[in-house]
Design a protein around this motif. Sequence first.
Motif, PDB file in Angstrom:
ATOM      1  N   LEU A 181     -30.583  28.050 -31.824  1.00 59.64           N
ATOM      2  CA  LEU A 181     -30.694  27.059 -32.590  1.00 59.64           C
ATOM      3  C   LEU A 181     -31.236  26.009 -31.913  1.00 59.64           C
ATOM      4  CD1 LEU A 181     -28.744  30.283 -33.640  1.00 59.64           C
ATOM      5  CD2 LEU A 181     -30.057  29.436 -35.328  1.00 59.64           C
ATOM      6  N   ILE A 182     -31.730  25.281 -31.667  1.00 59.38           N
ATOM      7  CA  ILE A 182     -32.116  23.780 -31.031  1.00 59.38           C
ATOM      8  C   ILE A 182     -31.867  22.633 -31.803  1.00 59.38           C
ATOM      9  CG2 ILE A 182     -33.679  22.485 -29.308  1.00 59.38           C
ATOM     10  CD1 ILE A 182     -34.661  25.642 -28.805  1.00 59.38           C
ATOM     11  N   VAL A 183     -31.109  21.991 -31.335  1.00 59.04           N
ATOM     12  CA  VAL A 183     -31.292  20.723 -32.726  1.00 59.04           C
ATOM     13  C   VAL A 183     -31.503  19.340 -31.417  1.00 59.04           C
ATOM     14  CG1 VAL A 183     -29.621  18.623 -33.692  1.00 59.04           C
ATOM     15  CG2 VAL A 183     -28.675  21.104 -33.562  1.00 59.04           C
ATOM     16  N   ARG A 184     -32.752  18.923 -31.394  1.00 54.74           N
ATOM     17  CA  ARG A 184     -33.213  17.861 -32.299  1.00 54.74           C
ATOM     18  C   ARG A 184     -33.011  16.646 -31.887  1.00 54.74           C
ATOM     19  NH1 ARG A 184     -39.647  15.577 -33.263  1.00 54.74           N
ATOM     20  NH2 ARG A 184     -39.318  13.936 -32.180  1.00 54.74           N
ATOM     21  N   VAL A 185     -32.397  15.719 -30.780  1.00 55.44           N
ATOM     22  CA  VAL A 185     -32.238  14.667 -31.418  1.00 55.44           C
ATOM     23  C   VAL A 185     -33.112  12.624 -30.699  1.00 55.44           C
ATOM     24  CG1 VAL A 185     -29.545  15.061 -31.430  1.00 55.44           C
ATOM     25  CG2 VAL A 185     -30.823  14.612 -29.353  1.00 55.44           C
ATOM     26  N   GLY A 186     -33.671  13.228 -30.818  1.00 53.62           N
ATOM     27  CA  GLY A 186     -34.478  12.084 -29.926  1.00 53.62           C
ATOM     28  C   GLY A 186     -35.485  12.325 -29.768  1.00 53.62           C
ATOM     29  N   LYS A 187     -35.388  12.049 -28.355  1.00 52.57           N
ATOM     30  CA  LYS A 187     -37.463  13.142 -27.761  1.00 52.57           C
ATOM     31  C   LYS A 187     -37.519  14.428 -27.878  1.00 52.57           C
ATOM     32  CE  LYS A 187     -38.307  14.034 -23.012  1.00 52.57           C
ATOM     33  NZ  LYS A 187     -38.668  15.489 -22.981  1.00 52.57           N
ATOM     34  N   LYS A 188     -39.285  14.670 -28.783  1.00 54.01           N
ATOM     35  CA  LYS A 188     -39.794  15.397 -28.333  1.00 54.01           C
ATOM     36  C   LYS A 188     -39.528  16.807 -27.852  1.00 54.01           C
ATOM     37  CE  LYS A 188     -44.286  16.696 -29.227  1.00 54.01           C
ATOM     38  NZ  LYS A 188     -44.122  17.258 -31.191  1.00 54.01           N
ATOM     39  N   ILE A 189     -39.773  17.654 -28.378  1.00 49.23           N
ATOM     40  CA  ILE A 189     -39.245  18.719 -27.059  1.00 49.23           C
ATOM     41  C   ILE A 189     -40.848  19.684 -27.524  1.00 49.23           C
ATOM     42  CG2 ILE A 189     -38.591  21.428 -27.100  1.00 49.23           C
ATOM     43  CD1 ILE A 189     -35.774  20.492 -28.865  1.00 49.23           C
ATOM     44  N   TRP A 190     -41.293  19.198 -26.630  1.00 50.50           N
ATOM     45  CA  TRP A 190     -42.900  19.770 -26.164  1.00 50.50           C
ATOM     46  C   TRP A 190     -42.910  22.002 -25.862  1.00 50.50           C
ATOM     47  CZ3 TRP A 190     -46.494  16.447 -26.898  1.00 50.50           C
ATOM     48  CH2 TRP A 190     -45.798  15.073 -26.831  1.00 50.50           C
ATOM     49  N   PRO A 191     -43.949  22.382 -26.191  1.00 50.53           N
ATOM     50  CA  PRO A 191     -43.802  23.782 -26.696  1.00 50.53           C
ATOM     51  C   PRO A 191     -43.755  24.235 -24.574  1.00 50.53           C
ATOM     52  CG  PRO A 191     -45.691  23.136 -27.536  1.00 50.53           C
ATOM     53  CD  PRO A 191     -44.776  21.368 -27.020  1.00 50.53           C
ATOM     54  N   ASP A 192     -44.150  23.733 -23.711  1.00 45.36           N
ATOM     55  CA  ASP A 192     -44.122  24.085 -22.955  1.00 45.36           C
ATOM     56  C   ASP A 192     -42.270  24.440 -22.086  1.00 45.36           C
ATOM     57  OD1 ASP A 192     -44.062  20.616 -22.714  1.00 45.36           O
ATOM     58  OD2 ASP A 192     -44.221  21.878 -20.517  1.00 45.36           O
ATOM     59  N   GLN A 193     -41.438  23.466 -22.948  1.00 44.98           N
ATOM     60  CA  GLN A 193     -39.927  23.634 -22.557  1.00 44.98           C
ATOM     61  C   GLN A 193     -39.344  24.501 -23.497  1.00 44.98           C
ATOM     62  OE1 GLN A 193     -39.674  19.322 -24.294  1.00 44.98           O
ATOM     63  NE2 GLN A 193     -38.464  19.107 -22.406  1.00 44.98           N
ATOM     64  N   VAL A 194     -40.289  24.964 -24.537  1.00 44.55           N
ATOM     65  CA  VAL A 194     -39.365  26.144 -25.020  1.00 44.55           C
ATOM     66  C   VAL A 194     -40.342  28.181 -24.744  1.00 44.55           C
ATOM     67  CG1 VAL A 194     -38.088  24.873 -26.708  1.00 44.55           C
ATOM     68  CG2 VAL A 194     -40.533  25.815 -26.994  1.00 44.55           C
ATOM     69  N   GLU A 195     -41.348  27.512 -23.771  1.00 45.45           N
ATOM     70  CA  GLU A 195     -42.329  28.378 -23.423  1.00 45.45           C
ATOM     71  C   GLU A 195     -41.383  29.883 -23.462  1.00 45.45           C
ATOM     72  OE1 GLU A 195     -46.131  30.056 -21.859  1.00 45.45           O
ATOM     73  OE2 GLU A 195     -45.495  28.214 -21.188  1.00 45.45           O
ATOM     74  N   GLY A 196     -41.550  30.846 -24.129  1.00 44.62           N
ATOM     75  CA  GLY A 196     -40.738  32.320 -23.745  1.00 44.62           C
ATOM     76  C   GLY A 196     -39.023  32.623 -23.430  1.00 44.62           C
ATOM     77  N   ILE A 197     -39.120  31.279 -24.779  1.00 44.22           N
ATOM     78  CA  ILE A 197     -37.633  31.222 -25.485  1.00 44.22           C
ATOM     79  C   ILE A 197     -37.280  31.453 -26.675  1.00 44.22           C
ATOM     80  CG2 ILE A 197     -35.299  29.777 -25.797  1.00 44.22           C
ATOM     81  CD1 ILE A 197     -36.392  27.953 -23.168  1.00 44.22           C
ATOM     82  N   LYS A 198     -36.657  32.918 -27.217  1.00 45.13           N
ATOM     83  CA  LYS A 198     -36.664  32.479 -28.765  1.00 45.13           C
ATOM     84  C   LYS A 198     -35.674  31.779 -29.229  1.00 45.13           C
ATOM     85  CE  LYS A 198     -35.840  37.944 -27.685  1.00 45.13           C
ATOM     86  NZ  LYS A 198     -34.929  39.355 -27.745  1.00 45.13           N
ATOM     87  N   HIS A 199     -36.224  31.138 -29.867  1.00 47.46           N
ATOM     88  CA  HIS A 199     -35.285  29.657 -30.256  1.00 47.46           C
ATOM     89  C   HIS A 199     -36.016  29.583 -31.713  1.00 47.46           C
ATOM     90  CE1 HIS A 199     -39.310  28.056 -28.959  1.00 47.46           C
ATOM     91  NE2 HIS A 199     -39.166  27.138 -30.299  1.00 47.46           N
ATOM     92  N   LYS A 200     -35.543  28.641 -32.949  1.00 48.84           N
ATOM     93  CA  LYS A 200     -35.816  27.634 -33.981  1.00 48.84           C
ATOM     94  C   LYS A 200     -35.115  26.324 -33.633  1.00 48.84           C
ATOM     95  CE  LYS A 200     -34.905  27.484 -38.610  1.00 48.84           C
ATOM     96  NZ  LYS A 200     -34.944  28.437 -40.115  1.00 48.84           N
ATOM     97  N   ILE A 201     -36.195  25.288 -34.334  1.00 49.54           N
ATOM     98  CA  ILE A 201     -35.700  24.023 -33.520  1.00 49.54           C
ATOM     99  C   ILE A 201     -34.682  23.361 -35.191  1.00 49.54           C
ATOM    100  CG2 ILE A 201     -36.376  21.643 -32.612  1.00 49.54           C
ATOM    101  CD1 ILE A 201     -38.197  23.015 -31.241  1.00 49.54           C
ATOM    102  N   TYR A 202     -34.053  22.613 -35.387  1.00 47.94           N
ATOM    103  CA  TYR A 202     -33.568  20.897 -36.047  1.00 47.94           C
ATOM    104  C   TYR A 202     -34.429  19.948 -35.275  1.00 47.94           C
ATOM    105  CZ  TYR A 202     -31.740  25.995 -38.098  1.00 47.94           C
ATOM    106  OH  TYR A 202     -31.909  27.504 -38.695  1.00 47.94           O
ATOM    107  N   THR A 203     -33.790  19.932 -36.740  1.00 49.63           N
ATOM    108  CA  THR A 203     -34.365  18.081 -35.985  1.00 49.63           C
ATOM    109  C   THR A 203     -33.419  17.301 -36.714  1.00 49.63           C
ATOM    110  OG1 THR A 203     -36.763  18.230 -35.576  1.00 49.63           O
ATOM    111  CG2 THR A 203     -36.221  15.987 -35.605  1.00 49.63           C
ATOM    112  N   SER A 204     -32.755  16.425 -36.307  1.00 48.38           N
ATOM    113  CA  SER A 204     -31.377  15.609 -36.530  1.00 48.38           C
ATOM    114  C   SER A 204     -32.780  14.237 -37.748  1.00 48.38           C
ATOM    115  CB  SER A 204     -30.782  14.770 -35.843  1.00 48.38           C
ATOM    116  OG  SER A 204     -29.805  13.629 -36.100  1.00 48.38           O
ATOM    117  N   LYS A 205     -31.822  14.122 -38.374  1.00 47.80           N
ATOM    118  CA  LYS A 205     -32.988  12.443 -39.269  1.00 47.80           C
ATOM    119  C   LYS A 205     -32.051  11.309 -38.897  1.00 47.80           C
ATOM    120  CE  LYS A 205     -33.882  14.760 -43.764  1.00 47.80           C
ATOM    121  NZ  LYS A 205     -33.645  15.157 -44.663  1.00 47.80           N
TER     122      LYS A 205
END
Length: 252
Positions: A181-205
């Motif tokens: 369960l990934i929380v993004r806090v600034g830099k964009k997370i690109w698809p290749d960075q999470v390829e093959g990883i079971k995940h969900k992304i949440y973005t901090s406002k």
Amino acid sequence: MENILNPPVVIDRFVVKRNIKVNVVRDDVLVGGTKQRALDIFINNCYNEYIYAGPAEGFAQIALSYVCYLYGKQATVFLAKREKETLLTQKARELGALIKYINPPNRIQNLIQKAKNYAKKDKKRTLLPFGLDTPVYIAYLASRIKNAWGKKRKPKRMWLVAGSATILRALHTIFPECFFLIVRVGKKIWPDQVEGIKHKIYTSKLRFAQKAYITPPYESVITYDAKLWEFVEKHGQDGDYIWNVAKDIQEV
């Protein structure tokens, strides 16, 4: 040196709300946070000075400064010029880092280019990649964390904040079946960075430099790791793990 940089993982349990407790990996007990665990892979006899360019709110500056201090090397950090120095940067300076502030334009790419130009002026200098994001470092970090984890139970769900996603990919190497369960806090997370990883992304406002307004019950970097706690309160499940990379430096 591995015993100093890569001690056993410490895990504490905290209550989120009734019937929900989470397991927090306390890498905030490390001087340089999680990334110190494998940063010595960059240290060799070819270079005397190790250079990094990044945000003043980032912890890599402390990790590099600490490892260079242990090895008797010079750490040099390129940062965007600001009115007041952050406590994180003050700590890096205390550990011996040379701080170079860059006037605008001074976005990350500008800082990296300035750092590259500086490194080229002396063959004994080398610039480390942003986020320490290289396949070799990720593999080495995974190996070190696996050793530090030992025989502890493997996590089924793990929360963490991702910037370069370096730590995320190292953890996925060790725990390939874990759901992140990934929380993004600034830099964009690109698809290749999470390829093959079971995940969900949440973005901090919140902007990267802004402080978390809901803080966790353990020490954390308030502009970084702490920002995941609001999502844990909303979406956390009993038995979840949280990877806490580092802690804030307290003003004396």
